[in-house]
Design a protein around this motif. Structure first.
Motif, PDB file in Angstrom:
ATOM      1  N   PHE A  60       0.746  -1.140  -0.066  1.00 58.38           N
ATOM      2  CA  PHE A  60       0.186  -0.110   0.013  1.00 58.38           C
ATOM      3  C   PHE A  60       0.765   1.431   0.113  1.00 58.38           C
ATOM      4  N   ALA A  92      -7.640  -6.529  -3.539  1.00 60.54           N
ATOM      5  CA  ALA A  92      -9.009  -6.186  -3.259  1.00 60.54           C
ATOM      6  C   ALA A  92      -9.293  -5.167  -2.470  1.00 60.54           C
ATOM      7  N   CYS A  93      -8.357  -4.736  -1.601  1.00 61.98           N
ATOM      8  CA  CYS A  93      -8.484  -3.556  -0.569  1.00 61.98           C
ATOM      9  C   CYS A  93      -7.974  -2.309  -1.166  1.00 61.98           C
ATOM     10  N   TYR A  94      -7.212  -2.447  -2.093  1.00 62.18           N
ATOM     11  CA  TYR A  94      -6.648  -1.065  -2.472  1.00 62.18           C
ATOM     12  C   TYR A  94      -7.765  -0.027  -3.155  1.00 62.18           C
ATOM     13  N   GLN A  95      -7.912   1.061  -2.734  1.00 63.29           N
ATOM     14  CA  GLN A  95      -8.849   1.681  -3.007  1.00 63.29           C
ATOM     15  C   GLN A  95     -10.309   1.135  -3.272  1.00 63.29           C
ATOM     16  N   ARG A  96     -10.681   0.057  -2.530  1.00 62.31           N
ATOM     17  CA  ARG A  96     -11.871  -0.847  -2.601  1.00 62.31           C
ATOM     18  C   ARG A  96     -11.698  -1.708  -3.909  1.00 62.31           C
ATOM     19  N   GLY A  97     -10.424  -2.022  -4.389  1.00 64.19           N
ATOM     20  CA  GLY A  97     -10.445  -3.078  -5.474  1.00 64.19           C
ATOM     21  C   GLY A  97      -9.885  -2.514  -6.837  1.00 64.19           C
ATOM     22  N   MET A 141      -8.371   4.703   1.924  1.00 63.07           N
ATOM     23  CA  MET A 141      -7.484   3.911   0.847  1.00 63.07           C
ATOM     24  C   MET A 141      -7.585   2.654   0.827  1.00 63.07           C
ATOM     25  N   GLY A 185     -10.027  -0.743   1.666  1.00 61.04           N
ATOM     26  CA  GLY A 185     -11.151  -1.113   2.042  1.00 61.04           C
ATOM     27  C   GLY A 185     -11.816  -1.993   1.074  1.00 61.04           C
ATOM     28  N   ALA A 186     -13.194  -2.159   1.128  1.00 62.72           N
ATOM     29  CA  ALA A 186     -13.807  -3.101   0.424  1.00 62.72           C
ATOM     30  C   ALA A 186     -15.470  -2.426   0.216  1.00 62.72           C
ATOM     31  N   PHE A 187     -15.774  -3.027  -0.882  1.00 58.31           N
ATOM     32  CA  PHE A 187     -17.359  -3.060  -1.035  1.00 58.31           C
ATOM     33  C   PHE A 187     -18.011  -4.154  -0.385  1.00 58.31           C
ATOM     34  N   LYS A 190      -9.158   9.324  -5.149  1.00 63.60           N
ATOM     35  CA  LYS A 190      -9.649   8.223  -5.793  1.00 63.60           C
ATOM     36  C   LYS A 190     -10.247   8.306  -7.210  1.00 63.60           C
TER      37      LYS A 190
END
Lengths: 361, 361
Positions: free
Chosen positions: A83, A114-119, B151, B153-155, B321
């Motif tokens: 990250f 999967a996690c960076y900027q929510r995918g 920065m 996370g997940a949906f 983002k």
């Protein structure tokens, strides 16, 4: 050269397998959407394969991210290095991460994606036999927690998987064998004829014959793709892929990550699952011996660590993800090529398996 | 009491809104699959609402997890406290996490649920107006990174959201206003008639009239649910929800998390987006003034921090983002109630907006 498609609706993706795929841009660039690419690899793999890969990515803004090697580093601190690099180099949400390495690199890079900027997108280039036949298929990503392996993660699918069998030339023989534990597993859980093929071709595999490797990897990936396609989120049949893993994870955790290779622990764990299946009268002693001989032919351990007690196993297995509302479910065989997931076994039989006097061969 | 359904196919879920919902087991237990529940809350909310909630969960094995309060703790270290507690208390993959608190608790609990054993159920009980109208709808979860907000996370969608308007009785007035910034935003981006309603009902909302609150929350959630339903992964129209957020995030980051409340930063950021929209000739000066007056009626700041320069804004916004391949896209208004996301604006106009002599009122 063989290809297959993992069918998961809008998350479907191809796997390409063959000698010398690495560094051929045509196999890679169709799967990259934006202009930014981060290649995540480790200190062992980077000197061998990073430059050829970067050469084929000349048209992109590339960020190499080189992590320390080994399961001991599959944790949040190492993930954070990914990250940090992505943010420092201002990768946006159209970036693509490429995992170049074994299962640890694949799991961490996939979880980072999967996690960076929510995918964001990612592509797998697995360089060990284990990751080629196991962790590159099915979208399981994640990191370890001090209290359990793979406890933090996500189901997240890559855009594509490229498998270059030539990368196995630099793999230590012990890791090649560890990968063969998973290859044999596919035969045991769902493809009995593949066991015949493996018995005939084990020496070709151990001598790194590219054609045999391509076939074994293709057949393993196809088996896993069939199972994952039927059960992406592991609510049912997918759990059969964990044959030997509940016992195996207990071995890895107890011995300390990195002491036993994952595939080695799975091999010994598989023997324990075979033992329990035989005690329950589901497979014959001859079946059991045949499987043990195949694991031995692949130069794998077939007995658990001598210092581990039944109580050690029970303590570690109580945290397994297959525990549901307090019940320990296990993957067992009803026949060679036919696995089930069940909590419906006599606790005394499990106890006998944990206390069995395992001996080599 | 009003209910709506967020339509996301197999990930659809209900939102129930009304006075005194908290602690009524009937609103909660239908959404819990297993026997284990972890309630994640913080030191401020726990003394007020944890016990009533636990009383309604008497039939379950409950693990309360009380985190430090505030955006400054929305990081991996705090997230780790959730994983530690879940593993120490041996929560398995059929557990349910309940988020009891504001947006920070909701975002962290949702992300923990997305990652724990690669995904477990969660339920949101948001206790601030901001989280009730914003972060409880849409499945955005995550934590901050030292180099940028949200920065990592997940949906990930909850099983249900319960909103008890009575929890706003204990909310500091400054936080109530911060929530109203997002309520007003829905009118500005997609529901012009709601702006009329807000002008008529602002004093009822500020005096915590339950019926007015239920209506405002319902209408806000319905607006967001419509938008999220059309674009779950934020590839298009969903980005309009970020009106004022690109400028607002720059303010929050520059001033240090927690100095300006999120809603306060969004309010000032919204005024900047209105200013740019007016400079581009898309909205009138009268529209701009009307929106500013509504934000002021909600007791919100309508000018950015005096010490922030245009260069400060540009530096922070480059990491947003919504930057795609180097282009900064902004949410702007083409009319009151009609937002677009665009990179098609004169850079000089943005520069003028960043250098405008903002004055209070």
């Amino acid at each position: 050269m063989k290809s297959l498609q993992v069918e998961l609706g809008e998350r479907s993706y191809p796997i390409h397998i063959g000698a010398d795929l690495l560094g051929q841009a045509d196999w890679l660039t169709p799967y990259i959407r934006g202009r930014q690419v981060a290649v995540v690899t480790n200190e062992t793999v980077a000197p061998l394969y990073l430059q050829p890969l970067l050469n084929s990515l000349k048209d992109f803004k590339t960020t190499p991210i080189i992590l320390p090697d080994g399961e001991a580093h599959k944790n949040w601190q190492t993930l954070q290095l990914i990250f940090d690099a992505l943010l420092e180099q201002r990768h946006d949400r159209r970036t693509t991460l490429i995992a170049l390495g074994g299962g640890v690199i694949g799991d961490m890079t996939g979880f980072a994606a999967a996690c960076y900027q929510r995918g964001v997108d990612f592509i797998q280039i697995p360089t060990t036999l284990l990751s080629q036949v196991d962790s590159s298929v099915g979208g399981k990503t994640g990191i370890n927690h001090p209290l359990g392996k793979n406890m933090i993660g996500a189901f997240y699918q890559p855009q594509a998987v490229l498998i270059d069998t030539k990368t196995l030339n630099t793999l230590p023989p012990r890791e090649l064998s560890a990968g063969l534990a998973e290859v044999i597993k596919y035969g045991l859980i769902c493809d009995a004829p593949f066991l015949d093929w493996l018995e005939r071709n084990m020496s070709a595999l151990l001598s790194l014959d590219n054609q045999a490797l391509t076939e074994a990897i293709y057949r393993s990936c196809a088996a896993k793709a069939r199972i994952v396609g039927a059960d992406e989120k592991e609510s049912g049949v997918r759990a059969t892929l964990n044959l030997g893993h509940t016992f195996g994870h207990a071995i890895e955790t107890h011995m300390g990550y990195g002491q036993w290779l994952h595939g080695e622990a799975v091999a010994a764990g598989t023997v324990m699952a075979l033992d329990l299946s035989q005690r329950l009268g589901w497979i014959s002693a001859a079946d059991q011996q045949r499987a043990i001989h195949l694991l031995q032919a692949a130069q794998l351990p077939v007995v658990p660590p001598v210092q581990m007690t039944a109580a050690d196993f029970m303590q570690h297995m109580a945290l397994d993800k297959k525990v549901l509302d307090g019940q320990l479910r296990l993957v067992l065989l009803q026949a060679l090529g036919e696995a089930i997931v069940t909590a419906d076994y006599a606790p005394a039989a499990l106890n006998d398996t944990l206390n069995a006097p395992y001996t080599q061969g």
